[in-house]
Write a protein that holds these residues in place. Structure first.
Motif, mmCIF file in Angstrom:
data_model
loop_
_atom_site.group_PDB
_atom_site.id
_atom_site.type_symbol
_atom_site.label_atom_id
_atom_site.label_comp_id
_atom_site.label_asym_id
_atom_site.label_seq_id
_atom_site.Cartn_x
_atom_site.Cartn_y
_atom_site.Cartn_z
ATOM 1 N N GLU A 195 0.844 -1.190 0.000
ATOM 2 C CA GLU A 195 0.000 0.000 0.000
ATOM 3 C C GLU A 195 0.882 1.244 0.000
ATOM 4 O O GLU A 195 2.066 1.184 0.325
ATOM 5 N N ARG A 196 0.278 2.373 -0.360
ATOM 6 C CA ARG A 196 1.016 3.641 -0.408
ATOM 7 C C ARG A 196 0.315 4.716 0.412
ATOM 8 O O ARG A 196 -0.910 4.851 0.339
ATOM 9 N N LEU A 197 1.120 5.453 1.170
ATOM 10 C CA LEU A 197 0.662 6.648 1.873
ATOM 11 C C LEU A 197 1.394 7.854 1.293
ATOM 12 O O LEU A 197 2.481 7.709 0.734
ATOM 13 N N SER A 198 0.825 9.041 1.455
ATOM 14 C CA SER A 198 1.520 10.257 1.020
ATOM 15 C C SER A 198 2.630 10.588 2.009
ATOM 16 O O SER A 198 2.461 10.450 3.218
ATOM 17 N N THR A 199 3.767 11.025 1.479
ATOM 18 C CA THR A 199 4.865 11.495 2.324
ATOM 19 C C THR A 199 4.569 12.936 2.736
ATOM 20 O O THR A 199 4.480 13.824 1.889
ATOM 21 N N THR A 242 3.584 14.053 12.622
ATOM 22 C CA THR A 242 4.286 13.595 13.816
ATOM 23 C C THR A 242 4.368 12.073 13.815
ATOM 24 O O THR A 242 3.702 11.404 13.023
ATOM 25 N N GLU A 243 5.179 11.548 14.738
ATOM 26 C CA GLU A 243 5.298 10.090 14.835
ATOM 27 C C GLU A 243 3.947 9.453 15.147
ATOM 28 O O GLU A 243 3.628 8.365 14.638
ATOM 29 N N LEU A 244 3.123 10.114 15.967
ATOM 30 C CA LEU A 244 1.809 9.563 16.293
ATOM 31 C C LEU A 244 0.916 9.505 15.060
ATOM 32 O O LEU A 244 0.208 8.517 14.831
ATOM 33 N N GLU A 245 0.951 10.563 14.247
ATOM 34 C CA GLU A 245 0.126 10.575 13.026
ATOM 35 C C GLU A 245 0.555 9.471 12.075
ATOM 36 O O GLU A 245 -0.284 8.780 11.480
ATOM 37 N N TYR A 246 1.870 9.287 11.937
ATOM 38 C CA TYR A 246 2.338 8.185 11.085
ATOM 39 C C TYR A 246 1.975 6.832 11.696
ATOM 40 O O TYR A 246 1.620 5.889 10.977
ATOM 41 N N ALA A 247 2.053 6.730 13.014
ATOM 42 C CA ALA A 247 1.692 5.466 13.671
ATOM 43 C C ALA A 247 0.226 5.122 13.410
ATOM 44 O O ALA A 247 -0.113 3.956 13.131
ATOM 45 N N GLN A 291 14.074 13.993 6.742
ATOM 46 C CA GLN A 291 13.182 14.710 7.652
ATOM 47 C C GLN A 291 12.044 13.819 8.161
ATOM 48 O O GLN A 291 11.454 14.098 9.203
ATOM 49 N N VAL A 292 11.717 12.768 7.411
ATOM 50 C CA VAL A 292 10.597 11.896 7.777
ATOM 51 C C VAL A 292 11.077 10.608 8.441
ATOM 52 O O VAL A 292 10.324 9.962 9.170
ATOM 53 N N THR A 293 12.341 10.251 8.226
ATOM 54 C CA THR A 293 12.846 8.952 8.673
ATOM 55 C C THR A 293 12.645 8.727 10.160
ATOM 56 O O THR A 293 12.136 7.679 10.581
ATOM 57 N N ARG A 294 13.041 9.704 10.969
ATOM 58 C CA ARG A 294 12.958 9.513 12.418
ATOM 59 C C ARG A 294 11.511 9.360 12.891
ATOM 60 O O ARG A 294 11.196 8.482 13.699
#
Length: 255
Positions: free
Chosen positions: A26-30, A35-40, A68-71
């Protein structure tokens, strides 16, 4: 089963892999500001859709070309898995012999594509990854990464065209019924799709000429399926190449 994630400039590709087989992609927008919570939450929602529970996942691995997104993504996955996640980069075993001026400059996505390509296909290899930027990895007959190419992606080219030509609007990326367009929209679609396919054909010719032999050609990336059917050269479409490479690297580094 492992969770494999590739963070690109436009999309984040997520997949679960079990015994080398991709169960889903699946794909999400970068989004740089998440935040980490939103990505979680985003990643957990994808796992829930496929009924995959945290206890089924033995670990996770991430490759990224967006520092910038990796962490944030790493912390997000660790929130879900409750385990440390591998990041493809310095200190990670890949088994890839990189023969370029500065191996540290090679993007992690290109490393992962190459690892998977060598494992699955006959060498020499040309691996096209069609995304925000188009990249080509060149693997010689001895399975060495000897270099490649980077050129503007299809979306970047189209955005540039519409931004600098006031009478041209946005279009969807699908091939028109005829190569010779009968209206502005058809002309733009034909130009974008067939110029990309012709570029691939021409690049293959020139790279094989420099290699001095015929190569296996693979295409992957979000836009590959729109271009490969229009190429005149034989190109193998492998949407899951990068995730398969992440699985191989995970296995090399598992404790």
């Amino acid at each position: 089963m492992i969770l494999a994630i590739d963070i690109g400039n436009t999309n984040i590709v997520i997949g679960c892999i079990q015994k080398g087989e991709c169960l889903f992609v699946e794909r999400l927008s970068t989004v740089h500001t998440k935040t980490e919570l939103e990505y979680a939450i985003d990643i957990k929602n994808v796992l829930d859709i496929y009924h995959i529970r945290q206890e089924q996942l033995e670990g996770g691995i991430i490759s990224s070309v967006v520092p910038q997104v990796t962490r944030a993504a790493k912390l997000a996955v660790e929130k879900i898995l409750k385990k440390e996640v591998l990041i493809v980069g310095a200190g990670i075993k890949t088994g890839l012999n990189i023969r370029i001026d500065n191996p540290a400059q090679l993007g992690s996505d290109l490393v992962v594509d190459s690892v998977a390509g060598i494992a699955e296909y006959p060498v020499p290899l040309l691996i096209f990854d069609l995304g925000t930027a188009n990249t080509v990895c060149v693997i010689d007959r001895n399975k060495n990464y000897i270099g490649g190419m980077i050129y503007p992606g299809i979306g970047v080219s189209l955005d540039s065209l519409t931004a600098h030509a006031s009478q041209l609007g946005g279009i969807s990326l699908e091939a028109p019924e005829h190569i010779i367009g009968k209206n502005t929209t058809e002309c733009m679609k034909s130009g974008v799709i067939y110029s990309a396919a012709a570029a691939m054909d021409g690049i293959i010719d020139r790279l094989e000429e420099e290699l001095g032999e015929t190569a296996t050609v693979i295409a992957t990336g979000g836009l590959a399926k729109r271009i490969v059917p229009h190429c005149r050269r034989k190109v193998i479409l492998d949407d899951n190449l990068l995730l398969k490479g992440l699985y191989i690297i995970y296995q090399k580094n598992r404790k």
